[in-house]
Design an enzyme around this catalytic site. Sequence first.
Site, short mmCIF file in Angstrom:
data_model
loop_
_atom_site.label_atom_id
_atom_site.label_comp_id
_atom_site.label_asym_id
_atom_site.label_seq_id
_atom_site.Cartn_x
_atom_site.Cartn_y
_atom_site.Cartn_z
N HIS A 321 0.81 -1.21 0.00
CA HIS A 321 0.00 0.00 0.00
C HIS A 321 0.85 1.27 0.00
CE1 HIS A 321 -3.38 -2.66 1.02
NE2 HIS A 321 -4.15 -1.68 0.63
N GLY A 322 2.05 1.21 0.50
CA GLY A 322 2.87 2.42 0.49
C GLY A 322 4.19 2.24 1.21
#
Length: 466
Positions: A321-322
């Site tokens: 996700h990041g």
Amino acid sequence: MLFNSIEYVILLGITLACYWICPSLRGRQWIVLLSSVYFYMSWSKEFGFMLLGVIAINWIIAGRISSARSRSWLVLSCVLNLALLCYFKYMNFFLENIEAVARFEDPSFEIGLLKIILPLGISFYVFELISYQVDVFQGKFKHEENLVVFAIFVLFFPHLIAGPICRASQFMPQIHIKQRLEGAHFYNGLYYFVAGLALKCGIADGIAPFINVIFKTPEQYSGFDNLFAVIGFGVQILCDFWGYSLMALGAALLFGYVLPYNFNAPYSSLSIKEFWRRWHITLSNWLRDYLYIALGGSRNEAKWKIQRNLILTMLLGGLWHGASWNFIIWGGIHGVALATNRWFENSRSPSSFKRVMQTAPVAWLLTMVVVFVAWIFFRAANVDDAMMMLERIVIPSAEWTQTKLAPLFFELLVLYLPLQWFVHYTTYRRDITTAFPWLAAVGFASLALFSYIYYVDGNDFIYFQF
């Protein structure tokens, strides 16, 4: 080019008109491909050409995998795709952590960060390409020899930026069919698009400004406001991403293509395992099939190895996700919760205790506590802000019940409850065009009216950043 922009509606309308007027299958394929290329290049020509190169290289390697059945070619494709993802998404995160460690020895040490722009949708199309290569290698899907069809599989603009993550077996066969214009598909497509617009621009974007200011400075707000900021973010991210997914499904249906559903009322889950069967379904299935099973899964494994596999899968899912420790912590919370859930189900705890813990109200409350505590780390700018927010929520104070939130915030939260039920019922559970024609007309008009009244413009979709 946002889904909720007039530019996107114009592109979609022109593409659909040309698509249905065109008499040949090959012509329709080229129309969809060219529109998809234009859609991506309207953001960046350089990254558009890069994506076309990535598609061509993967197509060539997949051909070699298909003919040679060589694991070496599969490894090469995975390494190349993951190297691309790691450079754009994680290089600066890696450098930042090297710098942080080095500063323990030399406080003045600076490594210097790179000026890297994250290509739109890179996490999604890399996962799709990897799943394709693995499926071809395992003989689950025959390599697509038509480069145009393969490119449409990756580039199809309704789902290119933020999914749903499609498998070749789900989507490619549909590209080979000259679709017929069916009334149910066309109406459902419009209905899904309007329903997604209502969720995104009516609820998610309306709530966003209130949440943003609290997450930016949680120490300036009461425990009550921090708590409702967390609840609000849970509603926002669901309506934002579910709204995008419905708009993607709706746009695809207008072409006659059926994409997989991505959400199934996740906040009604009675366990964290059930939550991940209902939330971002295509990502959950991808992590299960291509990561969890690759790590060993739960077959013929010692119990501790199964727990390890669950935690590792979710840690990597969080990192997907990041590039942030916040996302890793978010994934770790879910991983530990899944491992605990599995342990509890197989444990020899007293049956009376198990019955209490598995009653619907208790199970739902425990699940939501885990999910929404994890959302704090997902949304907060850094770990310190997340811990500050938790502290403000759980520690009593004289001003805990005070609020600076406007009535509109609570109005939108209340409206979310019937809206999410209605949208879920009329998109996921029933085909309203055949089951209840009168409800279809009322539903379409109601959602369109809601979108018009509560429409808020100018917010990107949250998952565009991934």
